[in-house]
Motif scaffolding. Structure first.
Motif, mmCIF file in Angstrom:
data_model
loop_
_atom_site.group_PDB
_atom_site.id
_atom_site.type_symbol
_atom_site.label_atom_id
_atom_site.label_comp_id
_atom_site.label_asym_id
_atom_site.label_seq_id
_atom_site.Cartn_x
_atom_site.Cartn_y
_atom_site.Cartn_z
ATOM 1 N N ASP A 179 0.802 -1.224 0.000
ATOM 2 C CA ASP A 179 0.000 0.000 0.000
ATOM 3 C C ASP A 179 0.831 1.269 0.000
ATOM 4 O OD1 ASP A 179 -2.382 -1.320 -0.108
ATOM 5 O OD2 ASP A 179 -2.617 -1.438 2.064
ATOM 6 N N ARG A 199 1.696 5.747 -6.463
ATOM 7 C CA ARG A 199 0.720 5.526 -7.540
ATOM 8 C C ARG A 199 1.190 6.217 -8.819
ATOM 9 N NH1 ARG A 199 -0.844 2.534 -3.925
ATOM 10 N NH2 ARG A 199 -2.895 2.570 -3.002
ATOM 11 N N GLU A 257 -3.425 6.334 -12.044
ATOM 12 C CA GLU A 257 -4.094 5.962 -10.800
ATOM 13 C C GLU A 257 -4.425 7.199 -9.967
ATOM 14 O OE1 GLU A 257 -2.205 1.572 -9.916
ATOM 15 O OE2 GLU A 257 -1.004 3.349 -9.443
ATOM 16 N N THR A 258 -3.534 8.187 -10.007
ATOM 17 C CA THR A 258 -3.795 9.435 -9.296
ATOM 18 C C THR A 258 -4.972 10.169 -9.919
ATOM 19 O OG1 THR A 258 -1.465 9.625 -8.699
ATOM 20 C CG2 THR A 258 -2.779 11.621 -8.546
ATOM 21 N N ALA A 318 -8.138 8.547 -8.755
ATOM 22 C CA ALA A 318 -8.437 8.937 -7.380
ATOM 23 C C ALA A 318 -8.972 10.368 -7.317
ATOM 24 C CB ALA A 318 -7.187 8.806 -6.507
ATOM 25 N N SER A 324 -12.722 11.526 -6.125
ATOM 26 C CA SER A 324 -12.809 12.512 -5.051
ATOM 27 C C SER A 324 -13.533 13.766 -5.512
ATOM 28 C CB SER A 324 -11.407 12.879 -4.559
ATOM 29 O OG SER A 324 -10.765 11.758 -4.018
ATOM 30 N N ARG A 349 -15.653 8.875 -3.210
ATOM 31 C CA ARG A 349 -14.453 8.156 -2.759
ATOM 32 C C ARG A 349 -14.739 7.485 -1.429
ATOM 33 N NH1 ARG A 349 -10.351 5.986 -5.128
ATOM 34 N NH2 ARG A 349 -8.365 6.237 -4.104
ATOM 35 N N ASP A 406 -10.371 3.740 0.733
ATOM 36 C CA ASP A 406 -9.518 4.068 -0.418
ATOM 37 C C ASP A 406 -8.752 5.361 -0.172
ATOM 38 O OD1 ASP A 406 -10.342 1.828 -1.793
ATOM 39 O OD2 ASP A 406 -11.899 2.898 -2.910
ATOM 40 N N ARG A 419 -5.906 4.697 2.241
ATOM 41 C CA ARG A 419 -4.843 3.935 1.594
ATOM 42 C C ARG A 419 -4.013 4.829 0.675
ATOM 43 N NH1 ARG A 419 -7.412 0.269 -1.999
ATOM 44 N NH2 ARG A 419 -6.963 1.793 -3.599
ATOM 45 N N ASP A 420 -4.656 5.773 0.025
ATOM 46 C CA ASP A 420 -3.973 6.630 -0.943
ATOM 47 C C ASP A 420 -3.239 7.808 -0.314
ATOM 48 O OD1 ASP A 420 -4.706 5.075 -3.063
ATOM 49 O OD2 ASP A 420 -6.430 6.294 -3.618
ATOM 50 N N ALA A 459 0.364 7.212 -0.517
ATOM 51 C CA ALA A 459 0.855 6.690 -1.791
ATOM 52 C C ALA A 459 0.763 7.687 -2.946
ATOM 53 C CB ALA A 459 0.095 5.417 -2.157
ATOM 54 N N LEU A 460 -0.115 8.664 -2.853
ATOM 55 C CA LEU A 460 -0.271 9.614 -3.950
ATOM 56 C C LEU A 460 0.831 10.666 -3.894
ATOM 57 C CD1 LEU A 460 -4.126 10.163 -3.954
ATOM 58 C CD2 LEU A 460 -2.786 8.772 -5.517
#
Length: 65
Positions: A3, A7, A11-12, A15, A19, A24, A28, A31-32, A35-36
């Motif tokens: 995780d 990203r 994928e960004t 997301a 959002s 969203r 999720d 988790r992001d 990672a974003l």
């Protein structure tokens, strides 16, 4: 699945799109968060906002012509 893996831009954008329309899931989002990439989020937000404004302008021109 790892995780914390950064990203990709696609994928960004996905997301940001979810959002942007408010659909969203909290899991999720959480988790992001780590990672974003901030630069990708800013670019994605600007692209999404530009598309939204363009669609609104198009709709107004169609309604007034």
């Amino acid at each position: 699945m790892d995780d914390t893996k950064p990203r990709s831009f696609g994928e960004t954008m996905l997301a940001v799109a979810w959002s942007f329309i408010g659909l969203r899931r909290r899991s999720d989002f959480e988790r992001d968060v780590g990672a974003l990439r901030p630069g990708y989020v800013i670019a994605g937000g600007l692209i999404a906002a530009s598309c939204f404004v363009g669609i609104l302008l198009f709709a107004v021109r169609m309604a007034t012509s």
